[in-house]
Scaffold this motif. Structure first.
Motif, short mmCIF file in Angstrom:
data_model
loop_
_atom_site.label_atom_id
_atom_site.label_comp_id
_atom_site.label_asym_id
_atom_site.label_seq_id
_atom_site.Cartn_x
_atom_site.Cartn_y
_atom_site.Cartn_z
N PHE A 195 0.80 -1.23 0.00
CA PHE A 195 0.00 0.00 0.00
C PHE A 195 0.84 1.29 0.00
N GLY A 196 2.12 1.19 0.33
CA GLY A 196 2.94 2.39 0.38
C GLY A 196 2.43 3.36 1.44
N GLU A 197 2.47 4.66 1.12
CA GLU A 197 2.04 5.69 2.06
C GLU A 197 0.54 5.62 2.35
N SER A 198 -0.22 4.95 1.47
CA SER A 198 -1.66 4.81 1.70
C SER A 198 -1.97 3.98 2.94
N LEU A 199 -0.97 3.22 3.41
CA LEU A 199 -1.17 2.41 4.62
C LEU A 199 -1.54 3.29 5.80
N ARG A 200 -0.99 4.51 5.85
CA ARG A 200 -1.29 5.44 6.93
C ARG A 200 -2.78 5.80 6.94
N VAL A 201 -3.32 6.05 5.74
CA VAL A 201 -4.74 6.41 5.62
C VAL A 201 -5.62 5.23 6.04
N LEU A 202 -5.23 4.01 5.66
CA LEU A 202 -6.02 2.83 6.03
C LEU A 202 -6.01 2.64 7.54
N TRP A 203 -4.87 2.88 8.18
CA TRP A 203 -4.81 2.76 9.64
C TRP A 203 -5.69 3.81 10.31
N GLN A 204 -5.78 4.99 9.72
CA GLN A 204 -6.65 6.02 10.26
C GLN A 204 -8.10 5.56 10.26
#
Length: 348
Positions: A195-204
């Motif tokens: 997911f790259g940097e999108s992993l941060r958004v998914l964790w949110q």
């Protein structure tokens, strides 16, 4: 609970490094904050007045840098030609649904409320640092402060703790390059290649599902328990992606939020199932198995799948099976801990 921000503390917060440093980065963060607002309004968002939408957009934009905005309601209302009552209803709605938290600058003439500050709970700085302002410990500190007599500046300047500031400001010399995705638990870093940097958004999104769970059941989970739910949710998301579903980030965000919400509810249901008779428990497990089978759908064409799906299928199936078994055992342990905690609370 009323949270006050001291003047010296606010100066320290304002001096911290911005999360977004240019218009492109600000726009990306703003869209994340704005999406959390749209989810609260649902279909009603399209029926809001243009001025109201612009006012909300303004709050998200100016919160993109550090996670908060302290423009007054009157200023926002006058800027976009809407009434004070309208912007007040917007803020009340967002606060009630957990999208924003409200703190107040302390009135220099005493302990009364000054101008409000609005913190967006989906901002990275809130999840890593600012949320500490609204914990029970902070409430105790504010209660103690309110009981102290007012001290003028001539009597000495106030010392303000910096434990609420981002670590990149407090220990700037330790702010070195790291391959980890910031503000994502270590246990979920394994998914950064996917997911790259999108992993941060998914964790949110997992964090938002947890806040919804806490409001519904008034039950707090440990950090380990929340991370376990996040792990299971993202693993389930990958399964959907392999089937050709949830290809866009927006779809993935909606799906992981739904999965995490369901997992938190199942955690509560499992704790209740532990109190069932063996016959009822067997029926409960059978119903869950039928539900899992009904959710299976036909996979889409292979050419629509991401490249990493094919690469991942080359892995040893035995390793995948062992990993799933470990996750299941860990999930069962967490459910047992939740059940014991609930029993202890009832006895207390």
């Amino acid at each position: 609970m009323t949270v006050f921000i001291e003047s010296a503390q606010l100066n320290e917060m304002n001096s911290c490094e911005n999360l977004a440093n240019n218009d492109k980065e600000k726009q990306a963060v703003k869209l994340v904050l704005l999406q959390s607002v749209k989810e609260v309004y649902g279909d009603m968002w399209n029926r809001l007045q243009t001025g109201t939408k612009k006012a909300i957009d303004f709050m998200c934009w100016f919160s993109s840098e550090k996670g908060y905005v302290f423009a007054s309601q009157e200023y926002i209302a006058n800027r976009y030609g809407i009434s004070d009552r309208t912007i007040r209803r917007v803020i009340e709605k967002l606060h009630k649904n957990g999208v924003i938290e409200i703190a107040y600058r302390r009135n220099p003439n005493g302990n009364s409320k000054g101008k409000p500050m609005y913190f967006f709970t989906t901002h990275e700085y809130y999840m890593s640092d600012w949320h500490k302002l609204f914990t029970d410990d902070q409430e105790h500190v504010q209660k103690e402060n309110s009981e102290k007599p007012v001290v003028t500046r001539d009597q000495g300047s106030k010392k303000v703790s910096t434990n609420l500031l981002p670590k990149s400001i407090i220990n700037n010399h330790l702010n070195v390059f790291t391959s980890f995705i910031k503000y994502v638990p270590k246990s979920l870093q394994r998914f950064k290649k996917i997911f790259g940097e999108s992993l941060r958004v998914l964790w949110q999104r997992v964090h938002r599902a947890y806040k919804k769970f806490v409001k519904s059941h008034n039950v707090n989970l440990s950090k380990e328990e929340r991370e376990s739910i996040g792990l299971i949710s993202i693993q389930s998301l990958i399964t959907y992606i392999k089937k050709g579903q949830a290809q866009s980030l927006e779809e993935q965000c909606r799906l992981v939020f739904a999965i995490a919400s369901n997992q938190f509810e199942q955690l509560m249901s499992h704790s209740k199932a532990q109190e069932m008779t063996p016959e009822k428990a067997d029926t409960f497990e059978a119903a869950k198995e039928n539900e899992r089978k009904n959710r299976k759908k036909k996979a889409s064409k292979r050419d629509k799948l991401p490249k990493w799906v094919t690469d991942e299928e080359k892995n040893d199936p035995a390793e995948d099976s062992q990993s799933l078994q470990q996750d299941k055992e860990r999930f069962d342990q967490l459910m047992e801990q939740l059940r014991m905690r609930k029993l202890a609370a009832e006895k207390g």
